[in-house]
Design an enzyme around this catalytic site. Structure first.
Site, PDB file in Angstrom:
ATOM      1  N   GLY A 126     -11.294  30.357   5.551  1.00 14.52           N
ATOM      2  CA  GLY A 126     -10.495  31.464   6.079  1.00 14.52           C
ATOM      3  C   GLY A 126     -11.277  32.723   6.370  1.00 14.52           C
TER       4      GLY A 126
ATOM      5  N   GLU B 128     -14.926  26.715   1.751  1.00 20.40           N
ATOM      6  CA  GLU B 128     -14.692  25.775   2.859  1.00 20.40           C
ATOM      7  C   GLU B 128     -14.619  26.484   4.203  1.00 20.40           C
ATOM      8  OE1 GLU B 128     -11.034  23.876   1.716  1.00 20.40           O
ATOM      9  OE2 GLU B 128     -12.038  22.594   0.258  1.00 20.40           O
ATOM     10  N   PRO B 129     -15.693  27.145   4.603  1.00 20.97           N
ATOM     11  CA  PRO B 129     -15.639  27.836   5.890  1.00 20.97           C
ATOM     12  C   PRO B 129     -15.690  26.853   7.060  1.00 20.97           C
ATOM     13  CG  PRO B 129     -17.841  28.006   4.957  1.00 20.97           C
ATOM     14  CD  PRO B 129     -17.003  27.259   3.945  1.00 20.97           C
ATOM     15  N   GLY B 130     -14.814  27.038   8.024  1.00 16.86           N
ATOM     16  CA  GLY B 130     -14.888  26.263   9.261  1.00 16.86           C
ATOM     17  C   GLY B 130     -15.290  27.221  10.375  1.00 16.86           C
TER      18      GLY B 130
ATOM     19  N   ARG C  16      -6.478  27.605  22.288  1.00 17.94           N
ATOM     20  CA  ARG C  16      -6.174  28.709  21.366  1.00 17.94           C
ATOM     21  C   ARG C  16      -5.419  29.878  22.015  1.00 17.94           C
ATOM     22  NH1 ARG C  16      -9.123  31.385  18.684  1.00 17.94           N
ATOM     23  NH2 ARG C  16      -8.078  31.218  16.694  1.00 17.94           N
TER      24      ARG C  16
ATOM     25  N   TYR D 198      -1.865  30.011  20.217  1.00 18.87           N
ATOM     26  CA  TYR D 198      -1.760  31.053  19.183  1.00 18.87           C
ATOM     27  C   TYR D 198      -1.707  32.463  19.777  1.00 18.87           C
ATOM     28  CZ  TYR D 198      -3.852  27.314  16.294  1.00 18.87           C
ATOM     29  OH  TYR D 198      -4.151  26.137  15.664  1.00 18.87           O
TER      30      TYR D 198
ATOM     31  N   CYS E  82      -0.487  22.630  34.901  1.00 18.99           N
ATOM     32  CA  CYS E  82       0.726  23.062  35.598  1.00 18.99           C
ATOM     33  C   CYS E  82       1.781  23.572  34.633  1.00 18.99           C
ATOM     34  CB  CYS E  82       1.253  21.912  36.450  1.00 18.99           C
ATOM     35  SG  CYS E  82       0.053  21.510  37.711  1.00 18.99           S
ATOM     36  N   GLU E  83       1.462  24.631  33.946  1.00 16.26           N
ATOM     37  CA  GLU E  83       2.415  25.335  33.085  1.00 16.26           C
ATOM     38  C   GLU E  83       2.076  26.820  33.152  1.00 16.26           C
ATOM     39  OE1 GLU E  83       3.313  23.941  29.179  1.00 16.26           O
ATOM     40  OE2 GLU E  83       2.849  21.850  29.685  1.00 16.26           O
TER      41      GLU E  83
ATOM     42  N   TYR F  43     -12.373  25.184  16.529  1.00 19.26           N
ATOM     43  CA  TYR F  43     -11.025  24.812  16.963  1.00 19.26           C
ATOM     44  C   TYR F  43     -10.904  24.890  18.491  1.00 19.26           C
ATOM     45  CZ  TYR F  43     -10.521  25.714  12.024  1.00 19.26           C
ATOM     46  OH  TYR F  43     -10.703  25.703  10.666  1.00 19.26           O
TER      47      TYR F  43
HETATM   48  N1  LLP Z   1      -9.953  24.372   4.107  1.00 21.59           N
HETATM   49  C1  LLP Z   1      -8.740  23.879   4.404  1.00 21.59           C
HETATM   50  C2  LLP Z   1      -8.033  23.061   3.406  1.00 21.59           C
HETATM   51  C3  LLP Z   1      -8.168  24.152   5.654  1.00 21.59           C
HETATM   52  O1  LLP Z   1      -6.961  23.671   5.941  1.00 21.59           O
HETATM   53  C4  LLP Z   1      -8.883  24.932   6.603  1.00 21.59           C
HETATM   54  C5  LLP Z   1      -8.311  25.240   7.907  1.00 21.59           C
HETATM   55  C6  LLP Z   1     -10.157  25.399   6.254  1.00 21.59           C
HETATM   56  C7  LLP Z   1     -10.661  25.096   4.989  1.00 21.59           C
HETATM   57  C8  LLP Z   1     -11.022  26.183   7.172  1.00 21.59           C
HETATM   58  O2  LLP Z   1     -10.477  27.394   7.576  1.00 21.59           O
HETATM   59  P1  LLP Z   1     -11.399  28.422   8.417  1.00 21.59           P
HETATM   60  O3  LLP Z   1     -12.570  28.794   7.539  1.00 21.59           O
HETATM   61  O4  LLP Z   1     -11.873  27.722   9.618  1.00 21.59           O
HETATM   62  O5  LLP Z   1     -10.531  29.554   8.733  1.00 21.59           O
HETATM   63  N2  LLP Z   1      -6.610  25.783  14.648  1.00 21.59           N
HETATM   64  C9  LLP Z   1      -6.546  27.110  14.075  1.00 21.59           C
HETATM   65  C10 LLP Z   1      -7.118  27.161  12.685  1.00 21.59           C
HETATM   66  C11 LLP Z   1      -6.470  26.184  11.730  1.00 21.59           C
HETATM   67  C12 LLP Z   1      -7.131  26.098  10.396  1.00 21.59           C
HETATM   68  C13 LLP Z   1      -6.500  25.077   9.525  1.00 21.59           C
HETATM   69  N3  LLP Z   1      -7.130  24.905   8.284  1.00 21.59           N
HETATM   70  C14 LLP Z   1      -7.219  28.097  15.018  1.00 21.59           C
HETATM   71  O6  LLP Z   1      -7.640  27.690  16.100  1.00 21.59           O
HETATM   72  O7  LLP Z   1      -7.289  29.281  14.727  1.00 21.59           O
END
Ligand code: LLP
Length: 419
Positions: free
Chosen positions: A235, A272-274, A311, A315, A342-343, A371
């Site tokens: 997050g 858990e950074p994504g 996105r 969102y 086409c939207e 994402y």
């Molecule tokens: N850990 C868990 C259990 C999660 O569900 C997620 C994201 C993360 C870690 C990583 O979160 P981050 O560090 O990336 O914020 N599709 C959306 C984001 C959905 C995230 C869902 N879970 C977007 O495009 O903003």
């Protein structure tokens, strides 16, 4: 937001002219700079590791391309996976099962078994998952996902920690759930919560971790369980707009590790950074295919729509936009950047001040590493695009573009319809 070098009016990315990448590989194309991913990993790992033992589980839902996973495997990352597909993809990229934590939600027993059979640790999302896991593998080491009742995120759709979301075991029944896990023979060694994605403040992180530390102490007192790690989820926010400020990972690390070290005897933190890891590593290059001027608005039509980057449409997210081959030209008007879907909801950006566009221009969409490709689709029967990796001026294709034939690959027409 990351700024890019300007070489005589041409945007440079990873030591290469962005418009030349578009020319050579076609558009749309996702372009990732390997060095940025490596820097991001090191920065966030060091922010936590200087306080206590830290494990970074990259949330590979953000970007699960094999080459990206290879880079993070080399850096020493672990993986947060949410499906058997992500588990197998990470393993295909070279991650050992011991470096993967599986945090599936609403998962069936067949998937739980398949993941457990691969030797991957399960982070149970519900009491039912705990009970089913105990039947599948009664002595498994595992952890439990808590709903901390504290959420954050860039919009409601991605706030996963609030009380009224589907995730985790409610904090007030968590101690009982651990008790039940032990009773069934399982060995709980961790506790987890994820507040949501793209939160910018520090409090939701510290509030959620405080909930986790309280539960950690309660289960020690009530059930004599000693946990090995506290997993605070991901997050970590990333700036998408020019001059946007987000809370520094260093600050979050200091505050969170302080709570864990002072209030528990747990000595390992997992994160858990994504988004943080990959977001700014990638731009999406798309070509201007059509310029339309109307009484109410001007449009830059491009060959990427919400099939390629969803996105903004899904969102309402902001992604910065520039014309890569007019990088030093003054802005002349405002434009909506729209795609071929086409939207009416198909847009990449709205009301952006940009230099005078012409058909053939190369449009760069920033912060397209997280994402973005991973959420792309083939809607409107448009095959998914390619991805390339740049590193110090060198370019490699890491994903070939799909073809129209790929769209039909798994379809069948019943014999009787062929007459
Ligand atoms: N850990 C868990 C259990 C999660 O569900 C997620 C994201 C993360 C870690 C990583 O979160 P981050 O560090 O990336 O914020 N599709 C959306 C984001 C959905 C995230 C869902 N879970 C977007 O495009 O903003």
């Amino acid at each position: 937001m990351r700024d890019f070098e300007n070489d005589g009016g041409h945007m440079m990315f990873g030591g290469v002219r962005a418009d030349s990448i578009a020319e050579r590989y076609g558009t749309p194309v996702y372009v990732t700079d390997e060095n940025i991913i490596r820097e991001n990993y090191k920065r966030i790992y060091n922010a936590f590791a200087k306080h206590m033992e830290a494990r970074v589980h990259y949330a590979c839902k953000a970007n699960s391309s094999l080459a990206v996973l290879r880079i993070l495997e080399q850096e020493g990352s672990c993986i947060d996976a949410v499906s058997i597909g992500e588990v197998m993809t990470a393993m295909r990229a070279g991650f050992d099962a011991s470096r993967i934590l599986y945090t599936g939600t609403s998962v069936g027993s067949a998937e739980l078994k398949a993941v457990a059979d691969l030797g991957v640790m399960i982070n149970a999302d519900s009491l039912s998952a705990i009970e089913r896991l105990a039947k599948i593998r009664p002595d498994a080491k595992m952890s439990v996902r808590i709903n901390p009742g504290v959420g954050a995120g860039h919009c409601d759709k991605v706030n996963t920690g609030a009380k009224d979301t589907k995730f985790g075991i409610p904090a007030d029944t968590a101690a009982d759930a651990y008790g039940r896990a032990v009773e069934l023979g399982l060995e709980p060694i961790g506790i987890h919560a994820h507040i949501g994605s793209g939160g910018q403040g520090i409090e939701p992180f510290t509030d959620a971790v405080s909930v986790l530390t309280e539960i950690t102490n309660r289960i020690k007192d009530d059930h004599d369980i000693d946990l090995e790690f506290i997993d605070m989820g991901g997050g970590f926010g990333v700036p998408y707009r020019p001059n946007e400020q987000v809370t520094d990972a260093e600050e979050i690390a200091e505050a969170v590790t302080d709570i864990i070290l002072n209030e528990t005897s747990v000595r390992t933190v997992a994160i858990e950074p994504g988004r943080y890891m990959v977001c700014d590593s990638t731009i999406l290059l798309t070509r201007c295919t059509d310029v339309k001027r109307t009484e109410v608005k001007n449009y830059i039509g491009t060959d990427a729509g919400f099939n390629t980057l969803i996105r903004p449409a899904f969102y309402g997210s902001y992604h910065h936009v520039a014309i890569a081959n007019k990088f030093n030209k003054a802005c002349e008007g405002k434009y909506d950047v729209v795609g071929p879907i086409c939207e009416t909801g198909d847009f990449l950006a709205r009301d952006r001040a940009l230099p005078m566009p012409e058909e053939g221009d190369v449009i760069a969409i920033y912060n397209a590493g997280a994402y973005s490709f991973s959420m792309s689709s083939t809607y409107n029967s448009r095959p998914r695009c390619s991805e390339v990796l740049v590193c110090d001026g060198k370019i490699d294709v890491i994903r070939e573009p799909e073809t129209t034939e790929d769209l039909w690959r798994h379809q069948k027409i019943p014999e009787r319809l062929l007459k």
